[in-house]
Scaffold this active site. Structure first.
Site, mmCIF file in Angstrom:
data_model
loop_
_atom_site.group_PDB
_atom_site.id
_atom_site.type_symbol
_atom_site.label_atom_id
_atom_site.label_comp_id
_atom_site.label_asym_id
_atom_site.label_seq_id
_atom_site.Cartn_x
_atom_site.Cartn_y
_atom_site.Cartn_z
ATOM 1 N N PHE A 1 0.856 -1.188 0.000
ATOM 2 C CA PHE A 1 0.000 0.000 0.000
ATOM 3 C C PHE A 1 0.890 1.235 0.000
ATOM 4 O O PHE A 1 1.724 1.416 0.889
ATOM 5 C CB PHE A 1 -0.926 0.043 1.226
ATOM 6 C CG PHE A 1 -1.875 1.209 1.189
ATOM 7 C CD1 PHE A 1 -3.136 1.063 0.622
ATOM 8 C CD2 PHE A 1 -1.509 2.458 1.672
ATOM 9 C CE1 PHE A 1 -4.009 2.143 0.544
ATOM 10 C CE2 PHE A 1 -2.378 3.548 1.588
ATOM 11 C CZ PHE A 1 -3.629 3.386 1.033
ATOM 12 N N THR B 1 2.035 24.722 -4.908
ATOM 13 C CA THR B 1 1.818 25.974 -4.176
ATOM 14 C C THR B 1 2.319 25.879 -2.740
ATOM 15 O O THR B 1 3.189 26.644 -2.324
ATOM 16 C CB THR B 1 0.327 26.362 -4.166
ATOM 17 O OG1 THR B 1 -0.091 26.568 -5.502
ATOM 18 C CG2 THR B 1 0.101 27.648 -3.375
ATOM 19 N N LYS C 1 1.993 10.358 8.473
ATOM 20 C CA LYS C 1 1.306 9.808 9.661
ATOM 21 C C LYS C 1 1.845 10.373 10.984
ATOM 22 O O LYS C 1 1.572 11.513 11.307
ATOM 23 C CB LYS C 1 1.359 8.279 9.629
ATOM 24 C CG LYS C 1 0.413 7.690 8.558
ATOM 25 C CD LYS C 1 0.083 6.254 8.871
ATOM 26 C CE LYS C 1 -0.721 5.561 7.798
ATOM 27 N NZ LYS C 1 -2.130 5.440 8.156
ATOM 28 N N ASP D 1 9.130 3.331 1.769
ATOM 29 C CA ASP D 1 7.907 4.007 2.202
ATOM 30 C C ASP D 1 7.732 3.750 3.700
ATOM 31 O O ASP D 1 7.287 2.682 4.115
ATOM 32 C CB ASP D 1 6.725 3.456 1.389
ATOM 33 C CG ASP D 1 5.382 4.024 1.828
ATOM 34 O OD1 ASP D 1 5.286 4.606 2.921
ATOM 35 O OD2 ASP D 1 4.407 3.859 1.064
#
Lengths: 504, 504
Positions: free
Chosen positions: A225, A387, A362, A331
């Site tokens: 994931f 931005t 997280k 990750d």
């Protein structure tokens, strides 16, 4: 001990349903010693859960109905009263207070209403960051270097001294992927100094080859994931419901070695599974129709069901990617920031050659990717840009979190409490055969999971016994306590787990 | 008047370089009347710019060098001292204070260090939202319905009463795109109730047809900008530097009608350009190899150079998309929240049939997409989901912004000041032929732009004359003042613009 704790808690919180928190005599004996030796990091949290109503109770039901008029509530787990939540305990509007070992999908590091974070939130710097939100790429605050160095970069993984800041896990991964594509194509062109051709620029505007589409990919693993936006979702392989009907890139997936637990009892076949996986990775790198410029991997596949692999596997993956000039992106969105008993889970691998990029979110409360090589800065400005490029207010919060983690030595605490919890879970698994299957996460802090034959019911019942727990994968119960989880909390959790499996 | 203002400003800010702010006699005369009639919304800002050094000055240069060690600074425009910035004025570490009509790439709505936002930031709700960050889909706060209804949804576009909250413009657009794909495929399957097949679920896990890839697309327009993640970037068509080397989907682009300005002097050929564009849109819907399930469009193409189209064009686009059962997504990330003199720019179109989704970010300080049809909630939970799904702290800030916009009637203020500014710019353009070309944004609040033959130099020089301005597209100077921009600020801006074009 846990029962006594619960009774003390009831004095503070008015009422407690006996079924939720009175414990078998054996549990009391079993848990009393170590819990009695522990002192709390913080004194503000209750001493045990309180269950007053079914969850959701009447107040929550009415508020959920109101919310559902304007906001999809079908994935709602528990309507939460954050004002009344504290430390390891999450509260709801009906006065229920649960020990929370899910922690906002593993994203609360040091407890609800932590007074240190409250103080940081009240500070001038935070207010400044909140009300004067900068476009960080164009108009960074003049103290931005300092904010980074004393926060996000203070805990940078070894070998990675730069950061690109982002908003959440998905865009942290996607910006890392973008950096990988740009890096590889620059190499193919002959270096940073080589200018784009007219044909490349024109094709970019049409989403066509040679530079507006790509014959390169990001390789991920089955059951991985990595997020839910279009690029990250193309590397996510957890469940169909995450992916159905959303266009995806033709990017390859390798088999993640699905090991047998406990790991030490299946060393040989696990090593074979890992070797087979690495062989598949190499085959994909060499032969997939859209060759990978990077491999992305979680140290522990979290949403996919808490799938572990050995340091040797990851060392092999690093060697393979290096050999073939493919980047390795780790990750750490769910595994990072202490929960595995190291600040970054990949520290468990003892790599001599660090990953090329490490992504985080997280528990950091902010997001981004770390990198070290100057080559990973794209060759031109504005190639990696947006931005806001993150949020200084959230970066300041992470700085306060890092300070508290260091002050209280919370990573080592998590390693120690994790060992304690794991040992007790092993005993529970032995006592209740078939109820706590494939216990995993030994030596990985509190990042522990097991399979339940009735997982969804298991999670639902847990609330009635005063504990908020999450699942993952097909049948995993995943424990994701905060870093302030102590032995005494472990005892309450363990007692509830036993209640669950003896109640059906 | 502007000169007098500057002198008053100098008393507060210690020093001012005469070249920056003393104005030609004519300007003074021209601007004095209306400015004298205006009162400030807030009294805390300086009364004019202060230029003390070249920008960057010595302090900024040293700090930029330090920042560059860990953070790419090549897109840095101006290192900013946010503590010293206030209202319409942005400050730097060397004591320079500029009138800011770029406003963090159009994302500051009601001024730096706004006392009302400061108060909101100090409130218990904000602190709670900051330090107890929820996973909004699973554990929403029990007051979340109220926060939405009194903030984000209080200003929902007509006909759209639901919201999916996000982090920034890119993921706001991408989650809207995901909703569009799911909606369309549900229709193709025969409705919400039809279950996924085994083949669909299996293919989803492999990124392959029928459900893991897609024969559907999102159509966007040439010169559009919708973000920089993989899906949004596939619809972005602004500049090669935004897109080079990043894999993109085979999604179609139609020609945006590049109109001639002033619009009222080119009505006939502009109408023809718009008709041709609509014809192309229909042709793509009917014939493109990957047919669109949605069309995404900006009310004014902002990054692409401030390209306008008429209400008739957008009415035609709505009719066409409705006719062919294609969703219309209006990207109001840059145009939304008042700058065009309406809260949402698409209100200028007077649609009877509202857009299907409207995305927002920037001045909202939070992000997401609005929708109305219950069919746009996916048929199953967890299809549209992620850990944070936005940020309550930022949603609370938007609520405070909305309150202040209403209290001070700032949308109407922007409409009025925009008309004033536009009129003066027309006069400047006449006075200096060739310097302010294709002036555009008449009747669109302060959302005004023009082309400069020496655009990059124009922007660089502006700082020396006390004004921070941004560009877009190939040659556009875009004005993006805040909603608290008044006639007196317009006068200072106009004087500086004149200085720029008379200084080379």
């Amino acid at each position: 001990m846990a029962a006594r704790v619960a009774l003390r808690g009831s004095a503070i919180l008015r009422t407690i349903r006996p079924a939720a928190c009175s414990l078998p005599r054996e549990s009391r004996r079993q848990f009393s010693f170590s819990a009695a030796n522990m002192s709390s990091f913080y004194s503000w949290e209750p001493e045990g859960p309180t269950i007053k109503t079914q969850i959701p109770g009447p107040k929550a039901k009415a508020q959920i109905a109101e919310l559902d008029e304007v906001f999809d509530t079908r994935s709602l787990n528990m309507l939460t009263d954050y004002e009344k939540s504290s430390g390891n305990y999450i509260a709801d509007p009906d006065g229920n207070v649960l020990l929370d070992v899910y922690a906002q999908i593993a994203s609360i590091p040091i407890g609800y209403n932590n007074p240190v974070l409250r103080k940081a939130a009240q500070g001038d710097e935070m207010i400044n960051g909140l009300i004067n939100r900068p476009a960080l790429g164009n108009f960074p605050p003049n103290d931005w270097a300092n904010v980074l160095k004393t926060g996000i970069l203070k805990v940078a993984p070894k070998g990675l001294n730069q950061v690109f800041t982002a908003m959440a896990g998905s865009d942290a991964n996607e910006t890392a992927y973008k950096a990988a594509f740009m890096w590889r194509r620059q190499h193919e062109r002959g270096g940073h100094h080589v200018e784009f051709t007219e044909a490349e620029m024109a094709s970019a505007m049409r989403n066509e080859l040679p530079a507006g589409s790509s014959e390169l990919s990001i390789m991920s693993f089955k059951t991985a994931f990595h997020g839910r936006l279009f690029g990250s979702l193309s590397t996510t392989r957890s469940k169909p419901i995450h992916k159905l009907d959303i266009p995806a890139f033709d990017w390859p997936q390798a088999t993640f070695p699905l090991l047998k637990y406990p790991l030490d009892q299946h060393a040989e076949e696990n090593a074979a599974a890992e070797a087979a996986s690495l062989k598949e990775v190499e085959d994909i790198i060499l032969n997939y129709r859209v060759p990978p410029c990077a491999v992305v991997v979680e140290p522990i596949q979290s949403e996919g069901g808490d799938n572990h692999a050995s340091p040797a596997f990851f060392q092999g993956l690093r060697a393979l990617t290096r050999k073939h000039n493919v980047l390795l992106i780790v990750d750490e969105v769910q595994t990072g920031v202490g929960a595995t008993g190291k600040f970054w889970a990949h520290e468990h691998w003892n790599l001599q050659d660090p990953p090329d990029m490490v992504t985080f979110s997280k528990k950091a409360q902010t997001a981004g990717y770390y990198f070290g090589s100057p080559e990973l800065r794209p060759n031109k400005p504005y190639r990696q840009f947006n931005t806001w490029m993150g949020d200084p207010a959230r970066a300041l919060l992470f700085r306060a979190i890092v300070g508290e983690i260091e002050r209280l030595d919370l990573v080592n605490n998590t390693a120690r409490v994790g060992d304690y919890l794991y040992g007790k879970l092993e005993a529970l698994a032995q006592k209740y055969p078939g109820q706590f299957e494939n216990l995993r996460g030994k030596g990985m802090g509190t990042f522990i999971a097991f399979d339940s034959p009735r997982r969804d019911e298991f999670l639902a019942r847990a609330k009635g016994f005063g504990v908020n727990i999450g699942g993952s994968g097909q049948s995993a119960v995943r424990l994701r306590p905060m870093l302030i989880f102590e032995e005494k909390h472990a005892d309450i959790l363990l007692a509830a787990l036993e209640k669950i499996v003896t109640s059906w």
